[in-house]
Design an enzyme around this catalytic site. Structure first.
Site, PDB file in Angstrom:
ATOM      1  N   TRP A  22      -3.930  -1.964 -40.757  1.00  0.00           N
ATOM      2  CA  TRP A  22      -2.518  -1.702 -40.477  1.00  0.00           C
ATOM      3  C   TRP A  22      -1.759  -1.558 -41.799  1.00  0.00           C
ATOM      4  O   TRP A  22      -1.982  -2.317 -42.736  1.00  0.00           O
ATOM      5  CB  TRP A  22      -1.940  -2.862 -39.657  1.00  0.00           C
ATOM      6  N   TYR A  55      -1.548   3.178 -35.769  1.00  0.00           N
ATOM      7  CA  TYR A  55      -1.419   2.969 -37.212  1.00  0.00           C
ATOM      8  C   TYR A  55      -1.433   4.320 -37.926  1.00  0.00           C
ATOM      9  O   TYR A  55      -2.389   5.099 -37.811  1.00  0.00           O
ATOM     10  CB  TYR A  55      -2.550   2.098 -37.759  1.00  0.00           C
ATOM     11  N   GLY A 286      -5.918  -7.427 -44.849  1.00  0.00           N
ATOM     12  CA  GLY A 286      -5.874  -6.065 -45.342  1.00  0.00           C
ATOM     13  C   GLY A 286      -5.993  -6.092 -46.846  1.00  0.00           C
ATOM     14  O   GLY A 286      -5.877  -7.144 -47.486  1.00  0.00           O
TER      15      GLY A 286
END
Length: 336
Positions: A22, A55, A286
């Protein structure tokens, strides 16, 4: 190396540090760097990858599919989601209707370059579609072999109970929920976690570092570092805004000596903290650079002692969000 945990009451194991793309893929990070970071994740022992069709308006799935191409599919767990608008945003390009789910899953399979999805997640609760319609469609996809397990994201305790009941009636498993959860955001603890434990559902948590605030890099009274998420007006600045209050940043700085005493970096402390909850199967992380992952994966397998957990609670107590009602604010009452 990363250790594994079971997903819900199923037999499926996922890496407790799960790579999520994301904001980064197709948006914040160039494709070449994104592919390099995915390959670094694989080298570090991460085999579970989470994305969603929304996304970067499907581009994140495209990049992940490219990055994973050529890997042994049986050794990967690929997770994606459906609900939010994609494509030209027509009347049926959103929600959990039978039509949108079927159209979306086929698009995700094509972009991810795979013939099945390990975990297909309802990205939000759809108040405009009968739950029976949604779960019947999920069941059909399971029986067709296009998805293996069903999960949801940001559902309330009551919604989880209704979904689990329907899943059982249809002969499939609802195994996971994907909520926001961190040492600063604990709204799932009072109701969602007890319901999940009762139902055989576990959490795959997003934002375990509170959008990066728990890394300690945002200092009270000082501007956000150049190039950080808080300066990314495309998406990052909006999502981190709620944590960028002075009192929060001051409290987070109290964690610096606690992390040092535990022999951990601040990101490692934040991720290790969420993994102390036995109802958490995985923490989503992430990265925009491979070296960031090399640091965070070291949180896998860490056990924080009672004194460290108590010290974290004491440092953050005044700024922690615990209100379980916040789980009702996440899914729109009407489709966007």
């Amino acid at each position: 190396m990363v250790t594994y945990r079971y997903l819900g009451s199923s037999g499926l194991k996922v890496s407790e540090i799960t790579y999520g793309n994301w904001i980064t893929h197709g948006s914040q990070v160039e494709d070449g760097a994104a592919v390099a970071t995915v390959h670094a994740a694989l080298d570090l022992g991460i085999t579970t990858f989470d994305t969603a069709d929304v996304y970067a308006n499907t581009l994140a799935e495209e990049v992940l599919g490219k990055a994973l191409e050529g890997q042994r599919r049986e050794s990967l767990e690929i997770l994606t989601k459906v609900y939010w608008p994609t494509g030209p945003r027509g009347a049926n390009d959103v929600g959990l209707s039978r039509k949108h789910i079927r159209d979306s899953v086929h698009g995700s399979l094509r972009r991810l370059r795979t013939d099945y999805i390990d975990l297909y997640q309802a990205h939000r609760f759809d108040y405009e579609t009968p739950l029976e319609e949604t779960f019947q469609t999920f069941a059909d996809l399971v029986h067709q072999g296009k998805i293996l397990y069903v999960g949801v994201s940001e559902w309330t305790a009551e919604q989880l109970r209704d979904g689990a009941r329907l899943a059982k009636e249809l002969g499939i498993q609802l195994v996971s929920n994907q909520p926001q959860y961190s040492a600063l955001w604990r709204v799932i603890e009072e109701k969602v976690v007890p319901a999940s434990e009762e139902l055989g559902i576990t959490q795959i948590v997003w934002s375990p570092m509170a959008q990066g605030v728990l890394s300690g890099k945002y200092l009270p009274g000082q501007p956000a570092p150049a190039g950080s998420r808080a300066t990314d007006e495309k998406s990052g600045a909006r999502t981190i805004k709620g944590f960028m209050r002075e009192e929060v940043l001051e409290a987070v700085q109290l964690l610096v000596p606690i992390a040092a005493e535990a022999g951990l970096t601040m990101p490692q402390l934040a991720i290790a903290w969420v993994l102390q909850n036995p109802n958490v199967s995985a923490a989503l992380v992430g990265a925009s650079r491979p070296e960031q992952l090399a640091d965070t994966v070291k949180a896998s397998g860490v056990v924080l002692d009672d004194a460290t957990m108590s010290a974290i609670d004491a440092a953050l107590d005044a700024v922690v969000e615990r209100d379980p009602a916040k789980t009702y604010d996440v899914s729109p009452r009407t489709r966007p």
